[in-house]
Design a protein around this motif. Structure first.
Motif, mmCIF file in Angstrom:
data_model
loop_
_atom_site.group_PDB
_atom_site.id
_atom_site.type_symbol
_atom_site.label_atom_id
_atom_site.label_comp_id
_atom_site.label_asym_id
_atom_site.label_seq_id
_atom_site.Cartn_x
_atom_site.Cartn_y
_atom_site.Cartn_z
ATOM 1 N N ASP A 23 -44.520 -69.066 -22.319
ATOM 2 C CA ASP A 23 -43.161 -68.960 -21.792
ATOM 3 C C ASP A 23 -43.195 -68.670 -20.293
ATOM 4 O O ASP A 23 -44.164 -69.014 -19.620
ATOM 5 N N SER A 24 -42.151 -68.008 -19.781
ATOM 6 C CA SER A 24 -42.027 -67.818 -18.335
ATOM 7 C C SER A 24 -43.087 -66.892 -17.748
ATOM 8 O O SER A 24 -43.365 -66.963 -16.554
ATOM 9 N N LEU A 25 -43.691 -66.017 -18.569
ATOM 10 C CA LEU A 25 -44.756 -65.163 -18.048
ATOM 11 C C LEU A 25 -45.959 -65.991 -17.621
ATOM 12 O O LEU A 25 -46.752 -65.558 -16.783
ATOM 13 N N SER A 26 -46.097 -67.178 -18.215
ATOM 14 C CA SER A 26 -47.206 -68.074 -17.861
ATOM 15 C C SER A 26 -46.735 -69.226 -16.975
ATOM 16 O O SER A 26 -47.527 -69.775 -16.208
ATOM 17 N N TRP A 27 -45.468 -69.628 -17.120
ATOM 18 C CA TRP A 27 -44.893 -70.633 -16.224
ATOM 19 C C TRP A 27 -44.964 -70.137 -14.787
ATOM 20 O O TRP A 27 -45.107 -70.915 -13.848
ATOM 21 N N GLY A 28 -44.875 -68.820 -14.638
ATOM 22 C CA GLY A 28 -45.055 -68.221 -13.323
ATOM 23 C C GLY A 28 -43.775 -68.007 -12.547
ATOM 24 O O GLY A 28 -43.773 -68.121 -11.309
ATOM 25 N N ILE A 29 -42.707 -67.658 -13.242
ATOM 26 C CA ILE A 29 -41.462 -67.393 -12.516
ATOM 27 C C ILE A 29 -41.657 -66.186 -11.605
ATOM 28 O O ILE A 29 -42.305 -65.199 -11.978
ATOM 29 N N ILE A 30 -41.161 -66.280 -10.383
ATOM 30 C CA ILE A 30 -41.235 -65.163 -9.444
ATOM 31 C C ILE A 30 -40.127 -64.178 -9.813
ATOM 32 O O ILE A 30 -38.954 -64.556 -9.837
ATOM 33 N N PRO A 31 -40.474 -62.949 -10.155
ATOM 34 C CA PRO A 31 -39.473 -62.006 -10.668
ATOM 35 C C PRO A 31 -38.232 -61.894 -9.793
ATOM 36 O O PRO A 31 -38.310 -61.844 -8.564
ATOM 37 N N ASP A 32 -37.094 -61.875 -10.487
ATOM 38 C CA ASP A 32 -35.749 -61.758 -9.893
ATOM 39 C C ASP A 32 -35.389 -62.952 -9.020
ATOM 40 O O ASP A 32 -34.547 -62.847 -8.120
ATOM 41 N N THR A 33 -36.031 -64.105 -9.271
ATOM 42 C CA THR A 33 -35.679 -65.359 -8.603
ATOM 43 C C THR A 33 -35.726 -66.459 -9.660
ATOM 44 O O THR A 33 -36.055 -66.212 -10.808
ATOM 45 N N ARG A 34 -35.423 -67.691 -9.242
ATOM 46 C CA ARG A 34 -35.648 -68.859 -10.096
ATOM 47 C C ARG A 34 -36.756 -69.712 -9.507
ATOM 48 O O ARG A 34 -36.882 -70.894 -9.818
ATOM 49 N N GLU A 35 -37.600 -69.120 -8.679
ATOM 50 C CA GLU A 35 -38.710 -69.816 -8.051
ATOM 51 C C GLU A 35 -39.979 -69.623 -8.866
ATOM 52 O O GLU A 35 -40.030 -68.806 -9.793
ATOM 53 N N ARG A 36 -41.041 -70.381 -8.496
ATOM 54 C CA ARG A 36 -42.275 -70.379 -9.268
ATOM 55 C C ARG A 36 -43.479 -70.145 -8.372
ATOM 56 O O ARG A 36 -43.580 -70.720 -7.281
ATOM 57 N N PHE A 37 -44.406 -69.307 -8.843
ATOM 58 C CA PHE A 37 -45.658 -69.150 -8.131
ATOM 59 C C PHE A 37 -46.429 -70.468 -8.129
ATOM 60 O O PHE A 37 -46.299 -71.280 -9.044
ATOM 61 N N ASP A 38 -47.272 -70.677 -7.118
ATOM 62 C CA ASP A 38 -48.124 -71.857 -7.061
ATOM 63 C C ASP A 38 -49.153 -71.819 -8.194
ATOM 64 O O ASP A 38 -49.447 -70.751 -8.748
ATOM 65 N N PHE A 39 -49.738 -72.983 -8.495
ATOM 66 C CA PHE A 39 -50.698 -73.068 -9.593
ATOM 67 C C PHE A 39 -51.830 -72.073 -9.436
ATOM 68 O O PHE A 39 -52.243 -71.407 -10.389
ATOM 69 N N ASN A 40 -52.371 -71.944 -8.223
ATOM 70 C CA ASN A 40 -53.516 -71.054 -8.027
ATOM 71 C C ASN A 40 -53.126 -69.581 -7.981
ATOM 72 O O ASN A 40 -53.982 -68.710 -7.867
ATOM 73 N N GLN A 41 -51.801 -69.304 -8.085
ATOM 74 C CA GLN A 41 -51.329 -67.920 -8.112
ATOM 75 C C GLN A 41 -50.959 -67.460 -9.521
ATOM 76 O O GLN A 41 -50.996 -66.263 -9.801
ATOM 77 N N ARG A 42 -50.588 -68.374 -10.401
ATOM 78 C CA ARG A 42 -50.211 -67.972 -11.758
ATOM 79 C C ARG A 42 -51.458 -67.921 -12.640
ATOM 80 O O ARG A 42 -52.438 -68.612 -12.393
ATOM 81 N N TRP A 43 -51.417 -67.112 -13.676
ATOM 82 C CA TRP A 43 -52.656 -66.780 -14.374
ATOM 83 C C TRP A 43 -53.378 -67.992 -14.971
ATOM 84 O O TRP A 43 -54.625 -67.999 -14.948
ATOM 85 N N PRO A 44 -52.710 -69.025 -15.532
ATOM 86 C CA PRO A 44 -53.496 -70.159 -16.035
ATOM 87 C C PRO A 44 -54.304 -70.842 -14.930
ATOM 88 O O PRO A 44 -55.431 -71.298 -15.166
ATOM 89 N N GLY A 45 -53.732 -70.921 -13.736
ATOM 90 C CA GLY A 45 -54.463 -71.508 -12.617
ATOM 91 C C GLY A 45 -55.613 -70.642 -12.167
ATOM 92 O O GLY A 45 -56.706 -71.141 -11.849
ATOM 93 N N VAL A 46 -55.397 -69.327 -12.128
ATOM 94 C CA VAL A 46 -56.478 -68.403 -11.800
ATOM 95 C C VAL A 46 -57.610 -68.555 -12.804
ATOM 96 O O VAL A 46 -58.799 -68.606 -12.435
ATOM 97 N N MET A 47 -57.264 -68.659 -14.089
ATOM 98 C CA MET A 47 -58.277 -68.829 -15.126
ATOM 99 C C MET A 47 -59.065 -70.115 -14.925
ATOM 100 O O MET A 47 -60.297 -70.113 -15.006
ATOM 101 N N GLU A 48 -58.365 -71.217 -14.657
ATOM 102 C CA GLU A 48 -59.060 -72.489 -14.450
ATOM 103 C C GLU A 48 -60.035 -72.395 -13.287
ATOM 104 O O GLU A 48 -61.188 -72.839 -13.390
ATOM 105 N N LEU A 49 -59.579 -71.826 -12.189
ATOM 106 C CA LEU A 49 -60.438 -71.727 -11.009
ATOM 107 C C LEU A 49 -61.639 -70.831 -11.272
ATOM 108 O O LEU A 49 -62.767 -71.144 -10.862
ATOM 109 N N GLU A 50 -61.415 -69.713 -11.965
ATOM 110 C CA GLU A 50 -62.514 -68.803 -12.279
ATOM 111 C C GLU A 50 -63.563 -69.487 -13.146
ATOM 112 O O GLU A 50 -64.766 -69.380 -12.889
ATOM 113 N N LEU A 51 -63.116 -70.189 -14.181
ATOM 114 C CA LEU A 51 -64.053 -70.831 -15.094
ATOM 115 C C LEU A 51 -64.756 -72.017 -14.439
ATOM 116 O O LEU A 51 -65.949 -72.240 -14.646
ATOM 117 N N SER A 52 -64.018 -72.776 -13.647
ATOM 118 C CA SER A 52 -64.592 -73.968 -13.033
ATOM 119 C C SER A 52 -65.607 -73.627 -11.950
ATOM 120 O O SER A 52 -66.485 -74.439 -11.639
#
Length: 214
Positions: free
Chosen positions: A9-38
């Motif tokens: 849900d939105s905890l992983s989609w990366g919504i910026i709290p109290d906005t309708r904006e989104r963190f960049d891929f390398n800032q949200r946890w799935p992106g961090v995970m991909e970069l760490e593993l890769s």
């Protein structure tokens, strides 16, 4: 290369709290995970299927398509072959219009697990491992989302342990996000940028031990 589907849900989609904006891929946890593993010896491709407001098995009376069961089996088929499916749901089951408790939400996670395993995949492709992530404890909601999550912190008491029991019963991997981060300091429900980074690194380390088995 391993393919990992994050179904969340939105905890992983990366919504910026109290906005309708989104963190960049390398800032949200799935992106961090991909970069760490890769960057290690586990090259992966993370497929994000994260929808704001997604429940486990209930409908949103105001927005269509938020029932996590609807279309899930087809998503598994579409994205196969998958080494791992990460399920990170539960928070939205406690929105103010739902009168659910931790046990009921965890049963919803159980239904999600059943649907993943029921999905039709080509016989030469692997049945993916499943990692269930319990959300961090919901705090009293603040800001624009406060009415939507009024009382959620009380209804969700015991959610992590209830989800853990379901994961154990279903022989799934389990990770409690609350062991490494709290929810947002800004809205009490989502994740701040530094929390995404901490969580992404922690889940990457956990996933690293799963992937050789896939």
């Amino acid at each position: 290369m391993h393919q990992i589907l994050v179904y969340a849900d939105s905890l992983s989609w990366g919504i910026i709290p109290d906005t309708r904006e989104r963190f960049d891929f390398n800032q949200r946890w799935p992106g961090v995970m991909e970069l760490e593993l890769s960057e290690s010896d586990k090259p992966v491709r993370v497929i994000e299927d994260c929808l704001n407001g997604r429940r486990t098995v209930w409908d949103d009376p105001f927005k269509p398509g938020r029932n996590g069961l609807i279309g899930l089996e087809q998503r598994i088929e579409i994205n196969s072959p998958l080494s791992l499916v990460v399920v990170f749901l539960g928070t939205n089951d406690f929105q103010s219009m739902h009168h659910r408790n931790a046990w009921e939400s965890a049963q919803g996670v159980g239904a999600i697990i059943t649907a993943i395993r029921r999905a039709r995949i080509e016989p030469v492709m692997p049945i993916p491992e499943i990692l269930i992530v319990a959300p961090p404890k919901i705090q009293k909601a603040k800001g624009a989302i406060a009415p939507k999550f009024e009382g959620a912190e009380l209804k969700a008491v015991g959610l992590n342990e209830a989800i853990r029991r379901v994961a154990d019963d279903e022989n799934c991997h389990f990770f409690d996000a609350g062991t490494v981060t709290k929810t947002s300091r800004i809205d009490g429900v989502h994740l701040d940028k530094d929390q995404h980074r901490v969580l992404g690194k922690a889940i990457a380390e956990f996933v690293r031990s799963i992937l050789p088995e896939c």
